[in-house]
Design an enzyme around this catalytic site. Sequence first.
Site, PDB file in Angstrom:
ATOM      1  N   ASN A  48      12.449   0.508 -16.466  1.00  0.00           N
ATOM      2  CA  ASN A  48      12.015   0.020 -15.160  1.00  0.00           C
ATOM      3  C   ASN A  48      12.854  -1.177 -14.702  1.00  0.00           C
ATOM      4  O   ASN A  48      12.453  -1.917 -13.814  1.00  0.00           O
ATOM      5  CB  ASN A  48      10.537  -0.390 -15.216  1.00  0.00           C
ATOM      6  CG  ASN A  48       9.639   0.778 -15.569  1.00  0.00           C
ATOM      7  OD1 ASN A  48       9.735   1.840 -14.976  1.00  0.00           O
ATOM      8  ND2 ASN A  48       8.772   0.592 -16.560  1.00  0.00           N
ATOM      9  N   HIS A 134      -3.097   2.371 -11.606  1.00  0.00           N
ATOM     10  CA  HIS A 134      -2.656   2.059 -12.972  1.00  0.00           C
ATOM     11  C   HIS A 134      -3.853   1.694 -13.855  1.00  0.00           C
ATOM     12  O   HIS A 134      -4.840   1.122 -13.395  1.00  0.00           O
ATOM     13  CB  HIS A 134      -1.688   0.880 -12.899  1.00  0.00           C
ATOM     14  CG  HIS A 134      -0.940   0.619 -14.163  1.00  0.00           C
ATOM     15  ND1 HIS A 134      -1.386  -0.274 -15.107  1.00  0.00           N
ATOM     16  CD2 HIS A 134       0.219   1.137 -14.631  1.00  0.00           C
ATOM     17  CE1 HIS A 134      -0.516  -0.298 -16.112  1.00  0.00           C
ATOM     18  NE2 HIS A 134       0.472   0.542 -15.845  1.00  0.00           N
ATOM     19  N   GLU A 182      -1.716   1.029  -5.131  1.00  0.00           N
ATOM     20  CA  GLU A 182      -0.340   0.648  -5.440  1.00  0.00           C
ATOM     21  C   GLU A 182       0.529   0.946  -4.232  1.00  0.00           C
ATOM     22  O   GLU A 182       0.262   1.910  -3.511  1.00  0.00           O
ATOM     23  CB  GLU A 182       0.170   1.467  -6.644  1.00  0.00           C
ATOM     24  CG  GLU A 182      -0.468   1.025  -7.937  1.00  0.00           C
ATOM     25  CD  GLU A 182      -0.199   1.984  -9.103  1.00  0.00           C
ATOM     26  OE1 GLU A 182       0.870   2.596  -9.160  1.00  0.00           O
ATOM     27  OE2 GLU A 182      -1.089   2.082  -9.963  1.00  0.00           O
ATOM     28  N   SER A 186       3.187   4.452  -9.958  1.00  0.00           N
ATOM     29  CA  SER A 186       4.039   4.334 -11.137  1.00  0.00           C
ATOM     30  C   SER A 186       4.434   5.662 -11.752  1.00  0.00           C
ATOM     31  O   SER A 186       5.530   5.793 -12.287  1.00  0.00           O
ATOM     32  CB  SER A 186       3.350   3.466 -12.185  1.00  0.00           C
ATOM     33  OG  SER A 186       2.123   4.053 -12.594  1.00  0.00           O
ATOM     34  N   ASP A 211      -0.975  -3.452  -5.743  1.00  0.00           N
ATOM     35  CA  ASP A 211      -0.128  -3.540  -6.937  1.00  0.00           C
ATOM     36  C   ASP A 211       1.280  -3.089  -6.559  1.00  0.00           C
ATOM     37  O   ASP A 211       1.517  -1.922  -6.254  1.00  0.00           O
ATOM     38  CB  ASP A 211      -0.730  -2.633  -8.024  1.00  0.00           C
ATOM     39  CG  ASP A 211       0.012  -2.723  -9.352  1.00  0.00           C
ATOM     40  OD1 ASP A 211       1.140  -3.244  -9.362  1.00  0.00           O
ATOM     41  OD2 ASP A 211      -0.546  -2.247 -10.365  1.00  0.00           O
ATOM     42  N   HIS A 214       6.144  -1.394  -8.834  1.00  0.00           N
ATOM     43  CA  HIS A 214       7.352  -0.568  -8.714  1.00  0.00           C
ATOM     44  C   HIS A 214       8.021  -0.669  -7.349  1.00  0.00           C
ATOM     45  O   HIS A 214       8.967   0.066  -7.073  1.00  0.00           O
ATOM     46  CB  HIS A 214       7.023   0.891  -9.047  1.00  0.00           C
ATOM     47  CG  HIS A 214       6.623   1.057 -10.473  1.00  0.00           C
ATOM     48  ND1 HIS A 214       7.539   1.210 -11.486  1.00  0.00           N
ATOM     49  CD2 HIS A 214       5.406   1.020 -11.065  1.00  0.00           C
ATOM     50  CE1 HIS A 214       6.898   1.287 -12.636  1.00  0.00           C
ATOM     51  NE2 HIS A 214       5.603   1.175 -12.412  1.00  0.00           N
ATOM     52  N   LYS A 245       9.615  -5.604 -14.504  1.00  0.00           N
ATOM     53  CA  LYS A 245      10.345  -4.414 -14.040  1.00  0.00           C
ATOM     54  C   LYS A 245      11.617  -4.842 -13.302  1.00  0.00           C
ATOM     55  O   LYS A 245      12.579  -5.204 -13.956  1.00  0.00           O
ATOM     56  CB  LYS A 245       9.398  -3.516 -13.259  1.00  0.00           C
ATOM     57  CG  LYS A 245       8.448  -2.845 -14.277  1.00  0.00           C
ATOM     58  CD  LYS A 245       7.212  -2.220 -13.761  1.00  0.00           C
ATOM     59  CE  LYS A 245       6.406  -1.702 -14.951  1.00  0.00           C
ATOM     60  NZ  LYS A 245       4.990  -1.588 -14.688  1.00  0.00           N
TER      61      LYS A 245
HETATM   62  C1  LIG Z   1       3.784  -1.813 -15.455  1.00  0.00           C
HETATM   63  C2  LIG Z   1       2.652  -1.860 -14.513  1.00  0.00           C
HETATM   64  C3  LIG Z   1       1.695  -2.873 -14.568  1.00  0.00           C
HETATM   65  C4  LIG Z   1       1.624  -3.859 -15.707  1.00  0.00           C
HETATM   66  O1  LIG Z   1       2.669  -4.755 -15.743  1.00  0.00           O
HETATM   67  P1  LIG Z   1       3.107  -5.374 -17.145  1.00  0.00           P
HETATM   68  O2  LIG Z   1       3.774  -6.637 -16.758  1.00  0.00           O
HETATM   69  O3  LIG Z   1       4.021  -4.389 -17.778  1.00  0.00           O
HETATM   70  O4  LIG Z   1       1.873  -5.598 -17.944  1.00  0.00           O
HETATM   71  C5  LIG Z   1       0.732  -2.911 -13.579  1.00  0.00           C
HETATM   72  N1  LIG Z   1       0.690  -1.986 -12.599  1.00  0.00           N
HETATM   73  C6  LIG Z   1       1.585  -0.987 -12.531  1.00  0.00           C
HETATM   74  C7  LIG Z   1       1.492  -0.008 -11.426  1.00  0.00           C
HETATM   75  C8  LIG Z   1       2.582  -0.884 -13.484  1.00  0.00           C
HETATM   76  O5  LIG Z   1       3.434   0.142 -13.444  1.00  0.00           O
END
Ligand SMILES: *Cc1c(COP(=O)(O)O)cnc(C)c1O
Length: 421
Positions: A48, A134, A182, A186, A211, A214, A245
Amino acid sequence: MSSIDEALSDELENWRQAGLLRTLRTLDHTSGTRATIGTRELLNFSSNDYLGLARHPELQEAATRALQQHGVGSTASRLVSGTTLPHKELESAIAAWKGTPAALTFSSGHAAAMGTLAAILTPDDIVILDKRSHACCIDGARLSNARLRVFPHNDLNRLESLLKWSDAQQGKRRPRVLVVTESVFSMDGDRAPLNELVALKERYGAWLLLDEAHATGLFGASRSGLAAAHQLTDRIEIHLGTLSKSLGCSGGYIAGSQTLIDFLVNRARSFIYSTAPPPSIAAAAAKAVEIVQSDEGRLRCEQTWANAHRLDRWLAGHPLASSPTPPPTTQKQVPQSGAREPASAIFTWITGSESATLSAAEHLLEHGILCPAIRHPSVPRGAARLRLTVTAGHSPADMTQLEAALESSIKGSLQDPSHHA
Ligand SMILES: *Cc1c(COP(=O)(O)O)cnc(C)c1O
C-alpha cells in the site's frame, strides 16, 4: 497435547481444508517494489506504499535524526510524558494538510478507529456502516455498544431508510447518529458517492466518519484525500486516515474540530492507555506529509495514476472469464472526456472460490509477481480474489512483466476446470 492446543487445532484443520488457513510469509529482502523470498526475486504488487515513500531517503533521515535526539522508545503514554516535539509537529502538519482545525495521531489507523468510535458513541446512540467497511470500524462500532445498522455497499436508498428509522428513535436524549464509510474501499478499490452521501447525512442531522486510508496521497490538490477533492472537508465531522499507506510510515490519525480532538484526548482508550508511537516515526511521517504536498508529491501521484491507467486499460482488454462478478474495471467510474478512469490504485481479480484464488496467486508467484490471495474473512465467502495495487515505484518494465504474468495466469485458469468450481 495441551488442552489449549487440543481446543484450537481442530479449527485450524477446518480452515486448512476450506482453503482458508493463513500463514505468514517472510520476505528475506525488500527494496521498494522488489522482494526476495528464498532465492526468488519478486515484483511486489501488493503493498500500500502508493507513492513509494516508505524508503524515501528524506524520511529515513528525519527518522534517524529524531532517533538520535529522542531515543528509540517514547517511554510513556501521550498524556503521561510521551508527547515529544515530533508528535506535536506531526499533528499540526496533518491538520494544516487536511484543512481541519486539529488532528490527533494514534499508534495505528486501527487504534484510531476503535478508540474514536467507542469514545463518541454510547449504547443510546446509533452507528450506520457501509457493508464493506474495514474491520477496524466494525470492531469500533461493536465496542461502543451503540445500536449498529448496516447498509448494502454504497446503497444510499437503504442508508436513507436507516436514517429515517434513526430519526424516529427516542431515548433519554436524542441519539447521536454516526454514518461510517470509506472514500476508497480497501478490498474493492471503488469509491463512495461522497457528494450525495454528505448531502444525505446532513438532511437527517447525522454525522459522518470518513475512512480515507486508500484515498490519502492520491486525490485532491494537495493529495489529502477524496473529501478535499470534492471540497467537502468542512462538512465531514470525523476524518480518519493512516500514516502507513501512502505516507509510508506507521500510525493513524483523526482530523476534525478542536473539540473533537480534546474529547478524544480525554476519552479514546486506545490513545490514552497505550505508549506513544516512537518519535522517530512521527518525525518521518511529518516529512512524508510535507513531501506529499510538494511538487515531488505531485509527480509521484501522477506516476501512480499513470500505472493505474495502464493496468485499467489492460484489464479492460482482457475480460477475466473466471470472474463471477464483473471486474472492478467495469464498476462505477468517474468518466472524463469520454475516457475510462480507474477509481483508485487498487484492482481486483475476483475468482470466487478460495482454491482458484490460491492457485492464481501461486501462478503469479511462479512468474515473479507477489500478490497474495485475499480470502474470507477479509472478503465475503465465495468472493476470494487477487488484489493488485500499483505504486509510483513500478516502472513500465514492471507493468509489462505483470501483464505477461496475468495473461498466462488467465490462460492457466481457463484450462483448469477446477477454477470454475
Ligand atoms: C489499513 C486500513 C486501516 C488501518 O490502518 P493501519 O494504520 O494499518 O492500522 C483502516 N481502514 C482501512 C480502510 C484500511 O485499509
